[in-house]
Design a protein around this motif. Structure first.
Motif, short mmCIF file in Angstrom:
data_model
loop_
_atom_site.label_atom_id
_atom_site.label_comp_id
_atom_site.label_asym_id
_atom_site.label_seq_id
_atom_site.Cartn_x
_atom_site.Cartn_y
_atom_site.Cartn_z
N GLN A 1 4.82 3.84 -4.79
CA GLN A 1 5.08 3.05 -3.60
C GLN A 1 5.06 3.93 -2.34
OE1 GLN A 1 6.34 -0.86 -3.22
NE2 GLN A 1 4.39 -0.11 -3.98
N TRP A 2 5.68 5.09 -2.44
CA TRP A 2 5.69 6.02 -1.30
C TRP A 2 4.26 6.43 -0.95
CZ3 TRP A 2 4.19 11.21 -0.85
CH2 TRP A 2 4.59 11.84 0.34
N GLY A 3 3.46 6.72 -1.97
CA GLY A 3 2.08 7.14 -1.74
C GLY A 3 1.24 6.04 -1.12
N MET A 4 1.43 4.80 -1.54
CA MET A 4 0.67 3.69 -0.99
C MET A 4 1.06 3.44 0.47
SD MET A 4 0.30 1.05 -4.20
CE MET A 4 -0.93 0.04 -3.36
N TYR A 5 2.34 3.64 0.77
CA TYR A 5 2.78 3.46 2.15
C TYR A 5 2.24 4.59 3.04
CZ TYR A 5 5.80 3.52 6.25
OH TYR A 5 6.26 3.55 7.54
N ARG A 6 2.36 5.84 2.58
CA ARG A 6 1.92 6.98 3.38
C ARG A 6 0.41 6.96 3.60
NH1 ARG A 6 4.89 9.57 6.69
NH2 ARG A 6 3.59 11.43 6.42
N SER A 7 -0.33 6.41 2.64
CA SER A 7 -1.79 6.37 2.77
C SER A 7 -2.27 5.19 3.61
CB SER A 7 -2.43 6.29 1.38
OG SER A 7 -2.08 5.07 0.75
N GLY A 8 -1.35 4.30 3.97
CA GLY A 8 -1.71 3.14 4.78
C GLY A 8 -2.17 1.95 3.98
N LEU A 9 -2.13 2.05 2.65
CA LEU A 9 -2.54 0.91 1.82
C LEU A 9 -1.55 -0.24 1.92
CD1 LEU A 9 -3.80 2.76 -1.39
CD2 LEU A 9 -5.19 1.55 0.31
N GLU A 10 -0.29 0.07 2.22
CA GLU A 10 0.72 -0.97 2.38
C GLU A 10 1.52 -0.70 3.65
OE1 GLU A 10 1.43 -2.23 -2.29
OE2 GLU A 10 2.85 -0.89 -1.31
N THR A 11 1.87 -1.77 4.34
CA THR A 11 2.63 -1.67 5.57
C THR A 11 4.13 -1.76 5.26
OG1 THR A 11 2.65 -4.06 5.93
CG2 THR A 11 0.75 -2.83 6.77
N ARG A 12 4.94 -1.56 6.28
CA ARG A 12 6.39 -1.68 6.10
C ARG A 12 6.77 -3.10 5.68
NH1 ARG A 12 9.59 1.53 10.96
NH2 ARG A 12 8.88 3.64 10.43
N THR A 13 6.13 -4.09 6.30
CA THR A 13 6.43 -5.48 5.94
C THR A 13 6.08 -5.75 4.49
OG1 THR A 13 5.97 -6.16 8.22
CG2 THR A 13 6.01 -7.89 6.55
N GLU A 14 4.94 -5.23 4.05
CA GLU A 14 4.53 -5.43 2.66
C GLU A 14 5.47 -4.70 1.70
OE1 GLU A 14 -0.26 -6.12 3.41
OE2 GLU A 14 0.53 -4.09 3.12
N ILE A 15 5.91 -3.51 2.06
CA ILE A 15 6.88 -2.80 1.24
C ILE A 15 8.18 -3.60 1.13
CG2 ILE A 15 8.39 -0.77 1.15
CD1 ILE A 15 5.64 -0.10 0.23
N ALA A 16 8.59 -4.22 2.24
CA ALA A 16 9.80 -5.05 2.22
C ALA A 16 9.63 -6.23 1.27
CB ALA A 16 10.13 -5.53 3.63
N LEU A 17 8.46 -6.86 1.29
CA LEU A 17 8.21 -7.99 0.39
C LEU A 17 8.16 -7.53 -1.07
CD1 LEU A 17 5.59 -10.38 2.04
CD2 LEU A 17 7.86 -10.95 1.18
N ALA B 1 5.08 -16.40 -6.18
CA ALA B 1 4.81 -15.25 -5.32
C ALA B 1 4.01 -15.67 -4.10
CB ALA B 1 4.05 -14.18 -6.11
N LEU B 2 3.03 -16.55 -4.30
CA LEU B 2 2.22 -17.01 -3.17
C LEU B 2 3.07 -17.79 -2.17
CD1 LEU B 2 -0.65 -17.23 -1.96
CD2 LEU B 2 -0.84 -19.41 -3.16
N PHE B 3 4.01 -18.58 -2.68
CA PHE B 3 4.88 -19.35 -1.78
C PHE B 3 5.64 -18.43 -0.83
CE2 PHE B 3 5.52 -22.90 -5.18
CZ PHE B 3 4.20 -23.28 -5.01
N ILE B 4 6.01 -17.25 -1.31
CA ILE B 4 6.79 -16.31 -0.51
C ILE B 4 5.88 -15.49 0.41
CG2 ILE B 4 8.34 -14.31 -0.61
CD1 ILE B 4 9.39 -15.46 -3.26
N ILE B 5 4.71 -15.09 -0.11
CA ILE B 5 3.84 -14.19 0.63
C ILE B 5 3.06 -14.90 1.74
CG2 ILE B 5 1.75 -12.75 0.42
CD1 ILE B 5 2.79 -11.97 -2.37
N SER B 6 2.61 -16.12 1.49
CA SER B 6 1.71 -16.77 2.45
C SER B 6 2.31 -16.96 3.84
CB SER B 6 1.21 -18.11 1.90
OG SER B 6 2.29 -18.98 1.64
N PRO B 7 3.62 -17.29 3.99
CA PRO B 7 4.15 -17.38 5.36
C PRO B 7 4.08 -16.06 6.12
CG PRO B 7 5.61 -18.49 3.81
CD PRO B 7 4.62 -17.73 2.99
N MET B 8 4.29 -14.94 5.41
CA MET B 8 4.19 -13.64 6.08
C MET B 8 2.75 -13.39 6.54
SD MET B 8 3.04 -10.27 5.63
CE MET B 8 2.96 -9.90 3.89
#
Length: 256
Positions: free
Chosen positions: A52-68, A238-245
């Motif tokens: 998770q740390w590596g995906m965030y540092r590489s830009g593959l995931e944003t802070r909002t996505e990490i929170a989700l 999962a889609l119900f939660i992710i799609s509003p974001m």
């Protein structure tokens, strides 16, 4: 024919990249078993955090996505605590990072589903057409999650919920881009296919002793195909939660 093959390869590559988090988890499960690491559940927690740390540092995931993803880790962990308590499955190996018989890394197995959806949304430029009203989606999501718990002491509503989902989401389609071409697929078919592939992954995970169902404690057996319906429901949850974001972040989204 050549164009079709190029499109298929491109789609496969994008799907593989979207599956980076779950693939790394399964590779880690295989390697920790192959090298017989002591307390491998503890190692898996460290590995998942590093991924998770590596995906965030590489830009593959944003802070909002990490929170989700963290939210799905919590949702999955609560479910695991209850299911293990009810004897649905178990984690037989010893670990320091176990609570109520559940290793903390297990929540990442659910979080990896959310990671896949978010990665695929970006890479394939997903959009959804004819999304139902939130007045229907929110109660359905709550009933789906509740049924994972209540079916132990109340009648299982799984098939009723699936019938309701078919009724509500029948007009809904997901659009995606592959090799600059736009394609359409019924949303229900898309998530049934995802549920099927998660079921295949579940067979791999139990083979590498990520967890064990009661019938697998003595020797490994394939996971029942009935689990496809459970994963189908979880993926839609999962889609119900992710799609509003995604909508709030102004990703391509077409409400019904």
């Amino acid at each position: 024919m050549k164009q079709w093959l190029v499109t298929l390869v491109h789609f496969g590559v994008q799907e593989a990249l979207s599956c980076l988090f779950p693939v790394l988890i399964f590779v880690s499960l295989a390697l920790t078993q192959l090298f017989a690491l002591p307390q491998r559940y503890d190692w898996m927690l460290v590995i998942c955090l590093l991924i998770q740390w590596g995906m965030y540092r590489s830009g593959l995931e944003t802070r909002t996505e990490i929170a989700l993803i963290s939210l799905f880790h919590l949702i999955g962990l609560i479910m695991e605590l209850y299911k293990v308590h009810m004897g649905s499955w178990s984690y037989p190996e010893y670990a320091w990072t176990k609570i109520g018989g559940v290793p903390l890394y297990s929540g990442f197995l659910y979080a990896s589903v959310a990671s896949y959806i978010m990665q695929a949304w970006k890479r394939l430029q997903l959009s959804i057409q004819h999304w139902p009203s939130l007045l229907l989606v929110i109660p359905l999501g709550m009933l789906i999650y509740a049924n994972f718990f209540t079916h132990h002491f109340l009648p299982d509503m799984r098939w009723i919920l699936m019938a309701l989902l078919v009724l509500v989401f029948w007009p809904t389609s997901v659009y995606f881009t592959v090799n600059k071409q736009r394609y359409r697929m019924p949303l229900l078919l898309a998530f049934l296919l995802i549920g099927f592939f998660i079921w295949l992954a579940e067979n791999i995970a139990t083979y590498f002793h990520a967890w064990a169902y009661p019938q697998q404690l003595q020797s490994w057996h394939p996971v029942s195909p009935d689990k496809i319906s459970s994963w189908f429901l979880f993926v839609l949850l999962a889609l119900f939660i992710i799609s509003p974001m995604k909508q709030a972040k102004r990703y391509t989204y077409k409400p019904g």
